[in-house]
Design a protein around this motif. Sequence first.
Motif, mmCIF file in Angstrom:
data_model
loop_
_atom_site.group_PDB
_atom_site.id
_atom_site.type_symbol
_atom_site.label_atom_id
_atom_site.label_comp_id
_atom_site.label_asym_id
_atom_site.label_seq_id
_atom_site.Cartn_x
_atom_site.Cartn_y
_atom_site.Cartn_z
ATOM 1 N N PHE A 16 1.597 -4.646 0.116
ATOM 2 C CA PHE A 16 2.146 -5.567 1.263
ATOM 3 C C PHE A 16 1.805 -6.969 1.056
ATOM 4 C CE2 PHE A 16 3.321 -1.440 3.670
ATOM 5 C CZ PHE A 16 4.129 -1.359 4.186
ATOM 6 N N THR A 17 2.437 -7.884 0.641
ATOM 7 C CA THR A 17 2.152 -8.664 -0.065
ATOM 8 C C THR A 17 2.680 -9.893 0.645
ATOM 9 O OG1 THR A 17 3.496 -9.350 -1.961
ATOM 10 C CG2 THR A 17 1.861 -8.066 -2.394
ATOM 11 N N LYS A 18 2.430 -11.531 0.269
ATOM 12 C CA LYS A 18 3.988 -12.641 0.256
ATOM 13 C C LYS A 18 3.715 -12.994 -1.424
ATOM 14 C CE LYS A 18 2.405 -14.010 5.139
ATOM 15 N NZ LYS A 18 1.061 -14.697 5.875
ATOM 16 N N ALA A 39 5.396 -0.091 -5.150
ATOM 17 C CA ALA A 39 6.352 -0.304 -4.797
ATOM 18 C C ALA A 39 5.994 -2.125 -4.017
ATOM 19 C CB ALA A 39 6.955 0.305 -3.214
ATOM 20 N N ILE A 40 6.464 -2.969 -4.343
ATOM 21 C CA ILE A 40 6.364 -3.859 -4.090
ATOM 22 C C ILE A 40 7.041 -4.795 -2.171
ATOM 23 C CG2 ILE A 40 5.274 -6.254 -3.949
ATOM 24 C CD1 ILE A 40 3.843 -4.876 -5.976
ATOM 25 N N HIS A 41 6.611 -5.099 -1.794
ATOM 26 C CA HIS A 41 7.094 -4.992 -0.302
ATOM 27 C C HIS A 41 6.836 -6.950 -0.260
ATOM 28 C CE1 HIS A 41 8.009 -0.782 0.207
ATOM 29 N NE2 HIS A 41 6.552 -0.812 0.427
ATOM 30 N N GLU A 42 7.026 -8.072 -0.006
ATOM 31 C CA GLU A 42 6.619 -9.374 0.123
ATOM 32 C C GLU A 42 7.234 -9.459 1.688
ATOM 33 O OE1 GLU A 42 7.838 -11.654 -2.912
ATOM 34 O OE2 GLU A 42 6.816 -10.842 -4.691
ATOM 35 N N LEU A 43 6.452 -9.914 2.361
ATOM 36 C CA LEU A 43 6.668 -9.838 3.861
ATOM 37 C C LEU A 43 6.904 -11.200 3.612
ATOM 38 C CD1 LEU A 43 3.046 -8.423 5.441
ATOM 39 C CD2 LEU A 43 5.123 -7.082 4.758
ATOM 40 N N ASP A 44 6.782 -12.117 3.308
ATOM 41 C CA ASP A 44 7.553 -13.708 3.460
ATOM 42 C C ASP A 44 8.386 -14.110 2.713
ATOM 43 O OD1 ASP A 44 7.074 -13.515 0.518
ATOM 44 O OD2 ASP A 44 6.226 -15.315 0.545
ATOM 45 N N LYS A 45 9.222 -12.507 2.296
ATOM 46 C CA LYS A 45 10.987 -12.264 2.151
ATOM 47 C C LYS A 45 12.252 -11.250 2.697
ATOM 48 C CE LYS A 45 10.326 -14.503 -2.416
ATOM 49 N NZ LYS A 45 10.435 -14.214 -3.938
ATOM 50 N N ASP A 46 10.934 -10.862 4.277
ATOM 51 C CA ASP A 46 12.011 -9.509 4.151
ATOM 52 C C ASP A 46 12.040 -10.289 6.515
ATOM 53 O OD1 ASP A 46 11.542 -7.342 6.885
ATOM 54 O OD2 ASP A 46 11.019 -6.371 4.929
ATOM 55 N N GLU A 51 6.630 -9.358 12.272
ATOM 56 C CA GLU A 51 6.454 -8.272 12.958
ATOM 57 C C GLU A 51 5.224 -7.363 12.220
ATOM 58 O OE1 GLU A 51 9.821 -6.478 13.940
ATOM 59 O OE2 GLU A 51 10.124 -8.329 14.609
ATOM 60 N N MET A 52 5.985 -7.044 10.772
ATOM 61 C CA MET A 52 4.915 -6.341 9.947
ATOM 62 C C MET A 52 3.322 -6.627 9.503
ATOM 63 S SD MET A 52 7.769 -4.514 6.895
ATOM 64 C CE MET A 52 8.184 -6.197 6.507
#
Length: 102
Positions: A16-18, A39-46, A51-52
């Motif tokens: 989980f990244t930004k 798997a890359i989950h960009e929090l600033d794009k979700d 919340e995450m």
Amino acid sequence: MDKIRDLAGKKAAGIFTKSSCCMCHSIKTLFYELGASPAIHELDKDPEGREMERALRALGSNPTVPAVFVGGRYVGSAKDIISFHVDGSLKQMLKDAKAIWF
């Protein structure tokens, strides 16, 4: 928290990244260099990123990103991952989770 668990469990490794975080970039690069394809989950794009981020903080990730999961389990933030890499245990974690095979 459920979305975090669901996303973290979909691949052998997840981060989980930004997109603007330099440590996130460094950790992603380290995983790629070790042969993993996390798997890359960009929090600033979700749309649910804030919340995450709160859920990651509640999980113990401080700072909240990068938050690294291996085998669906939270293993730490950047300083933890770097420590695991230096002592050689990161590669074994990735092998055990079948994120890498060599």
